[in-house]
Design an enzyme around this catalytic site. Structure first.
Site, PDB file in Angstrom:
ATOM      1  N   ALA A 435      -0.639  70.726  76.959  1.00 20.35           N
ATOM      2  CA  ALA A 435      -0.942  69.789  77.629  1.00 20.35           C
ATOM      3  C   ALA A 435      -2.472  69.642  77.564  1.00 20.35           C
ATOM      4  O   ALA A 435      -3.320  70.255  76.992  1.00 20.35           O
ATOM      5  CB  ALA A 435      -0.924  70.188  79.170  1.00 20.35           C
ATOM      6  N   GLU A 470      -3.670  72.594  84.487  1.00 16.73           N
ATOM      7  CA  GLU A 470      -3.922  71.241  84.256  1.00 16.73           C
ATOM      8  C   GLU A 470      -4.590  70.768  85.500  1.00 16.73           C
ATOM      9  O   GLU A 470      -5.795  70.024  85.514  1.00 16.73           O
ATOM     10  CB  GLU A 470      -3.065  70.349  83.410  1.00 16.73           C
ATOM     11  N   GLU A 492     -11.888  76.983  80.612  1.00 17.18           N
ATOM     12  CA  GLU A 492     -10.323  77.468  80.385  1.00 17.18           C
ATOM     13  C   GLU A 492     -10.163  78.839  80.998  1.00 17.18           C
ATOM     14  O   GLU A 492      -9.276  79.084  81.485  1.00 17.18           O
ATOM     15  CB  GLU A 492     -10.256  77.626  78.738  1.00 17.18           C
TER      16      GLU A 492
END
Ligand SMILES: [Zn+2]
Length: 1023
Positions: A435, A470, A492
C-alpha cells in the site's frame, strides 16, 4: 511510505516457505554516486572485495551438490547444471552475463600500443599516462561531492565543479544529485490529460516559487517527460519563453538566467509536456484488469514514493520541498478521477471529455505524497470511502469499518485531528507494494484491502495491519516528514510500530502481538549480518534510496520504539513525547535527533534518563548487542558485545549500546509488575549484587522480548531455565519462551537441549519459532542432500510436534493464534510427508473441487491444501483453472503458492509475462519456487537469465529485488554456489552489483557454509 507486501503477508512466516538462515561478513562498502563523466580511476577498483575473494579458491574446497563426483566437474556452472539434469529437468539457457562469471577477475593485457615499447613510444606513453592520471584525479575528486545530511562540503581547492553536458549540448548548470537550496517551490498547479487508449498523457505544470538565495539557475526534477514549451515570469513581469536544459542521468532539468534572481523574489515557471503512461509500477502508470464479462478494462494510477513524482510532472522531488498542489484531470465521461483532495467542480470540454478540478491542498506536502487515479471504480462510504473495481465492491466493507475505527483511534491518540477533508482508500488491480500512504488517497494492492465473505480473522489481520500502518503515516510521514531518505525509519519505523500498537487496542481479537514478536525476531536476524546498516544511515544514489525500504527501517525501527516505550515508566510517557514531536514539527521536516530531543524534553521531568543519549546508540550504529549473564551467588555480572552471526570479522568491537535491560526471575515472572529495568551502558563486566539473589533459581532477561538484543545465560543459567521449563512450561510467558528459543538458535551453542521441553509446549509463539528455525536447518540439509541428517531431523521434529500435529482440526478455527499455530504445524507435517496430513489435505481439495467452489477451505489451511494438491499433475491443472476464475485475491495468492511449489516451473515465465499471473506476484512466485528442492536451482537460473527484464519491472535496490535475491540465494551453502553468485552479481556492474542485498546474499552463503562445517558434528550428536 509503501508498506511492503511480503512482510504483510508473512508469506514465509510459517515453516517451510521461508528462507532465512544465518549470514554475514563482507564489509558494507557504500557505493558512490555515478560520476557525470567517464571515471577512469574507478573502473579498476570497483570491486576490490569481490576481486580478492573470487580468484584463488582452491578447487578441493568446493562442496559438490547433489552427490556428483568432483571429477565430473570443470566449471562452477556444471555443479548446478548437472544437478538439475539429474533431477530430470530441462535446463534453461544461461545468460551471457552468467557465462562471464570469471571475466572481471582475469588479468587484462596492457594496451597494445604500449606492449612492446620503443624508446620513443615509451616517452609518448609516459607523457600520455601523466596527462591521463592528472585528468583522472581531477575528474575523480570533483564529483565526489555527494549529498549528505549536511549537504555538499566545499573542496579546499577553489576549482569550479565539473558541470555535465545537457541533452542539447549546452553545459548543464548543476553538478549534484541533490537539488540546490536557492529556490523554494510554494505551489503547483497541475493539469493532466491522460489518454487511456493511446497510453499517453500531456500535462501542464505551473510552479510558483520563491528565491531563497541569489541565483542564476532553477534546477528541478523531470524524468521521461518531453517538455514542449516553457515560460518564466518574475514577480509581476511578463511571461517569456525560456529554454529548458535536461541532464537525463540525474533526472534533472534547469533554466539558466543571464541576470541573478534575487532572494525574496517570487517567480512562476510554466511547463507543458507529454509522456507515455509508465508500463512499470511507478510514476503515472497504466494498470488493467478483466471485468466480470471478461472485458479488459484499463485505468491509470500513481506511485511516486520515493523518486517517481518527477515521472508525472516536473517538480522539486525531494521530501523537504513541501508545497501546495492544485490538480485538474481530464477524463472520458464513463471514467472517474480521484486525488488527494475532494473534487471542487467538473466542466465539460469541447472535445467531449470532462475536466475534474480538485480543491487546492489545505496543507503543504512532499511531492512523493501526491496521487491521482483515473478509473471506473465504485465506492462505499462513511466518513472514509473505500474504492474498488465494481466487481469487488462487496469485499470492501471490512476495510471501511476498520479504517473508520482506526481513524478515530489515531485522532484521539495523537490529539491532532486528521487534517484533510476526506480520506479515500483505493484497491488498485496492479500494484507492487502492499500500500502507499498518499495523503488523503491511500492506494492498496487488492489483497491488502479486500476481504472475502468467508475470510478468516487471520486474513482480516493482514488487511487491518496494512490499513493501520497507512493511517499512521497520515501523521508520521505526511504531517511530519523526514528531511531526507537517510531517516526513512522516522516514517516507516513509526508507522510499523503504530500499526501493532493501534491494533492491540482497537481490534484485540486479531491477536497482533504474535505477529509483532515474529517481526522482531526476523529483524534481529537481518541486523546480525555485517552487511546490515544503521537505522539512520547515509543515502546517496537512487538505488540506495530504494534500499532504505528494508526491514531495518521498518521492523528494527518499530522494535526500538517498542523497547523505548517498554523501558519508560507508565504508559503515557512515550505517547506524550510523540504528541510533543508531532505538534512541534507539524507540517515540517525532521531528523532523528529532533525525535529524541522531543522525547527527552517530556521524559526528563519524571525520569532521570536521557532518551536522546540512549536511543542514539540504537539508531546511529548498525547491529545490536549480545548481553552475557554471569551469575555467582548474590552477584550478577553483565557484559555486552556487538553480536554478529559471524564474529570472524568483528570490526565493530567499539560499538556500545545503552541497553534498557529488563529481567524477571522465578520468584516473580508472570505479572506485569514483576519486570525490573535498568540501563547497561558499559561494555565490560557490570556487576550487580542483591542479597536475595542467592535464593533465586533462574533469571530471564529481556522480558517479553521487548528489547532489541539477545542474551546468553552461560551453561548454568541455560540449564536452570531448561529445568524450570521441563517442570512447568508456564513459569514463563509464551513470549519469553519464544524469546529463549530464538536466542538459542542465534547463538548456535550447545543449548539445543532447550528443545527437550517442547513436547509440553502448545502455545503459538514458541512452537512457530521453533518450527521456523528447525525448518530452516532442515531445508538447508535437504538442499545439500544430507539424506541421513534429513531423515533423522524428520524423526526429531515429529517427536516434538507429532502429537500436536495430530491434534489439529481441519475445520474452521476462530482464534487467530490457533490458526497461526495450526497452519505452521500442518505445513510442516505435509512437507515432511506425514500420511495423515497429506490424506486430509487431498480430501479437502477434492471436496472443494467437487462442490464447484461452494465448499470453503479455511483461510489458514488453503496454502497447505493447495500445495499438497498441486503435486499431482491433474490437480495442478485444476488449480490453474481455478486460479484464473477465483475473484478473491487472498485465496488466489495461496493457489499461486501451490502452483509454484512443484517441479513445473512454467509459472516463472508466466509471472514475467504477466498474462495469466500478474507480474506484481513474481517475487512471491520466485520465493515459492526457490523454497522447494526441485525448484531452487531453476529459480537461480531464471533470475540470471532474465535479470534485465526483472530490473525493468522492479527497480534496482527495491524491496522486490531484495526479496528476489534473498529467495534465490539464501539456501546455497557450497563454495561452488558462492562463486556463482559472486560472479553473476559482480558482472552486473551498474545493474545491481553494488546492492546491499548482494552483500547480504554472499554473507548468508558463507554463513551457511560455516554452519555446515562447524555445527554438523554437534548437531549430529544432538540428533
Ligand atoms: Zn509505510
Amino acid at each position: 511510505m509503501r508498506l511492503q507486501v511480503a512482510f504483510v503477508f508473512r508469506e514465509n512466516n510459517n515453516s517451510l516457505y521461508r528462507a532465512n538462515l544465518p549470514r554475514n561478513m563482507i564489509e558494507n562498502s557504500m557505493f558512490e554516486e555515478e560520476p557525470d563523466v567517464v571515471d577512469l580511476a574507478k573502473d579498476s577498483t570497483a570491486f576490490p572485495v569481490l576481486l580478492y575473494e573470487v580468484v584463488y579458491e582452491p578447487r578441493s574446497s568446493r562442496l559438490l551438490v547433489r552427490g556428483l563426483g568432483e571429477n565430473e566437474m570443470d566449471e562452477d556452472e556444471e555443479d548446478c547444471e548437472s544437478s538439475a539434469r539429474l533431477l530430470g529437468m530441462s535446463f534453461m539457457n544461461r545468460s551471457s552475463a552468467h557465462r562471464s562469471t570469471s571475466s572481471p577477475y582475469t588479468r587484462q593485457s596492457p594496451p597494445r600500443s604500449c606492449s612492446r615499447p620503443s624508446a620513443r613510444t615509451l616517452v609518448v606513453c609516459v607523457l600520455f599516462l601523466v596527462i591521463v592520471v592528472s585528468m583522472t584525479m581531477v575528474l575523480y575528486f570533483l564529483p565526489e561531492c555527494t549529498f549528505t545530511k549536511s549537504g555538499c562540503r566545499k573542496q579546499t581547492t577553489p576549482a569550479e565543479p565539473v558541470y555535465p553536458i545537457s541533452t542539447n549540448g549546452e553545459m548543464f548548470p548543476w553538478a549534484q544529485l541533490r537539488l540546490p537550496q536557492s529556490i523554494q517551490p510554494l505551489s503547483y498547479e497541475l493539469t493532466l490529460n491522460p489518454d487511456l487508449d493511446k497510453m499517453t498523457f500531456t500535462g501542464t505544470t505551473v510552479i510558483t516559487m520563491t528565491v531563497r538565495h541569489d541565483t542564476k539557475r532553477i534546477v528541478l526534477h523531470s524524468a521521461n517527460l518531453n517538455i514542449t514549451k516553457a515560460t518564466f515570469k518574475l514577480g509581476d513581469g511578463k511571461a517569456t519563453d525560456v529554454t529548458v536544459l535536461e541532464y537525463k542521468p540525474r533526472q534533472q532539468i534547469a533554466v539558466k538566467f543571464s541576470e541573478e534572481l534575487k532572494a525574496g523574489q517570487q517567480c512562476v515557471l510554466t511547463l507543458n509536456y507529454s509522456a507515455n503512461l509508465s508500463h512499470t509500477y511507478d510514476g503515472f502508470y497504466n494498470s488493467s484488469y478483466s471485468d466480470k464479462d471478461g472485458n479488459k478494462r484499463v485505468l491509470a494510477a500513481t506511485q511516486f514514493e520515493p523518486l517517481s513524482a518527477r515521472k508525472a510532472f516536473p517538480c522539486f522531488d525531494e521530501p523537504s520541498f513541501k508545497a501546495t498542489f492544485q490538480i485538474k484531470i481530464s477524463r472520458k465521461p464513463d471514467y472517474m478521477t480521484l486525488s488527494n483532495m475532494p473534487k471542487a467542480k467538473t466542466t465539460s470540454l469541447p472535445s467531449g471529455l470532462q475536466l475534474d478540478e480538485f480543491e487546492k491542498t489545505s496543507v503543504k506536502m512532499s511531492t512523493y505524497l501526491v496521487a491521482f487515479v483515473v478509473a471506473n471504480f465504485t465506492p462505499i462510504s462513511k466518513n472514509v470511502s473505500v474504492y474498488s473495481v465494481p466487481e469487488k465492491k462487496e469485499h470492501t466493507e471490512y476495510a471501511l469499518d476498520t479504517a473508520c475505527k482506526l481513524l478515530e483511534f489515531y485522532n484521539s491518540f495523537f490529539e491532532i485531528v486528521y487534517p484533510l477533508k476526506k480520506l479515500d482508500l483505493v484497491a488498485i488491480p496492479d500494484f507492487l507494494a502492499g500500500a502507499m500512504e498518499n495523503w488523503g488517497l491511500i492506494t492498496f494492492r487488492e489483497t491488502s484491502l479486500l476481504v472475502g465473505k468467508q475470510s478468516s480473522l487471520l486474513e482480516k489481520q493482514v488487511v487491518a495491519s496494512v490499513i493501520a500502518h497507512e493511517l499512521a503515516h497520515q501523521w508520521f510521514g505526511n504531517l511530519v516528514t523526514m528531511s531526507w531518505w537517510n531517516d526513512l525509519w522516522l516514517n516507516e519505523g513509526f508507522a510499523t510500530y503504530m500499526q501493532y500498537m493501534s491494533l492491540q487496542t482497537v481490534l484485540p481479537k486479531l491477536d497482533i502481538g504474535n505477529l509483532f514478536l515474529d517481526v522482531r525476531f526476523r529483524a534481529l536476524e537481518k541486523d546480525a549480518l555485517n552487511s546490515s546498516h544503521a537505522v539512520s544511515t547515509e543515502v546517496n544514489t537512487p538505488e540506495q534510496v530504494e534500499e532504505m525500504f528494508d526491514s531495518v527501517s521498518y521492523e528494527k525501527g518499530a522494535s526500538i520504539l517498542l523497547m523505548l516505550n517498554a523501558s519508560l515508566p507508565g504508559d503515557q510517557q512515550f505517547r506524550k513525547g510523540i504528541i510533543q514531536y508531532l505538534n512541534q514539527f507539524s507540517g515540517l521536516n525532521t531528523d532523528t535527533d529532533n525525535l529524541w530531543n522531543s522525547l527527552t524534553q517530556v521524559d526528563v521531568s519524571t525520569q532521570h534518563q536521557n532518551v536522546s543519549e540512549m536511543m542514539s546508540s540504537w539508531t546511529s550504529q548498525k547491529g545490536f548487542p549480545l548481553v552475557t549473564v554471569d551469575r555467582k551467588g548474590d552477584q550478577v555480572t553483565l557484559t555486552q558485545e556487538h553480536f554478529l552471526l559471524t564474529s570472524d570479522n568483528a570490526t565493530h568491537t567499539s560499538s556500545l549500546w545503552h541497553i534498557p535491560v529488563t529481567y524477571i526471575n522465578d520468584t516473580c515472572s508472570l505479572a506485569p509488575d514483576c519486570k525490573q529495568v535498568f540501563t547497561l551502558k558499559t561494555k565490560s563486566g557490570k556487576t550487580y549484587s542483591c542479597q536475595s539473589w542467592v535464593l533465586i533459581k533462574w533469571l530471564k532477561l529481556n522480558h517479553g522480548n521487548t528489547g532489541f538484543y539477545i542474551v546468553h545465560y552461560g551453561d548454568d543459567g541455560w540449564a536452570a531455565l531448561i529445568d524450570a521449563l521441563i517442570n512447568n512450561v508456564n513459569v514463563l510467558t509464551p513470549e519469553d519462551r519464544a524469546s529463549l528459543i530464538h536466542n538459542m538458535f542465534a547463538l548456535s551453542r550447545q543449548v539445543l537441549s532447550l528443545l527437550n521441553y517442547m513436547t509440553n509446549e502448545t502455545e503459538t509463539p514458541p512452537v512457530t519459532e521453533a518450527l521456523l528455525q528447525l525448518n530452516n536447518i532442515y531445508r538447508l540439509l535437504d538442499k545439500r542432500q544430507e539424506t541421513d541428517f534429513v531423515s533423522r531431523m524428520k524423526v526429531r521434529i515429529l517427536s516434538y510436534f507429532g502429537s500436536l500435529m495430530r491434534n489439529q482440526t481441519w475445520d474452521e478455527e476462530i482464534s487467530v493464534s490457533k490458526q497461526e499455530l495450526r497452519s505452521a504445524l500442518l505445513e510442516t507435517a505435509c512437507n515432511l510427508n506425514v500420511d495423515s496430513c497429506i490424506r486430509q489435505a487431498k480430501a479437502l481439495f477434492k471436496k472443494y473441487v467437487e462442490s464447484n467452489g461452494t465448499a470453503h477451505i479455511p483461510g489458514d489451511l488453503q496454502r497447505v491444501v493447495f500445495t499438497v494438491a498441486a503435486q499431482s499433475e491433474e490437480s495442478w491443472s485444476t488449480l490453474l483453472e481455478k486460479y484464473s476464475k477465483v475473484s478473491y485475491d487472498a485465496e488466489k495468492r495461496k493457489m499461486l503458492q501451490g502452483l509454484a511449489s512443484t517441479q513445473d516451473t512454467r509459472i516463472l515465465k508466466e509471472g514475467l509475462q504477466g498474462n495469466i499471473i500478474q507480474t506484481q506476484e513474481l517475487p512471491l512466485v520466485i520465493n515459492t519456487v526457490s523454497s522447494s528442492f526441485s525448484g531452487y536451482l531453476f529459480a537461480w537460473d531464471f533470475i540470471q537469465e532474465n535479470w534485465n527484464q526483472l530490473i525493468e519491472k522492479f527497480p534496482v535496490g527495491s524491496f522486490s529485488i531484495q526479496k528476489i535475491i534473498k529467495s534465490t540465494t539464501s539456501q546455497f551453502s557450497t563454495q561452488a554456489h558462492l562463486n556463482q553468485v559472486q560472479g553473476f552479481f559482480s558482472s552486473l556492474k551498474e545493474r545491481g552489483s553494488q546492492m546491499r542485498s548482494v552483500q547480504e546474499a554472499l554473507e548468508t552463503i558463507r554463513l551457511n557454509q560455516r554452519w555446515m562445517d562447524r555445527n554438523l558434528p554437534s548437531f549430529n550428536e544432538w540428533l
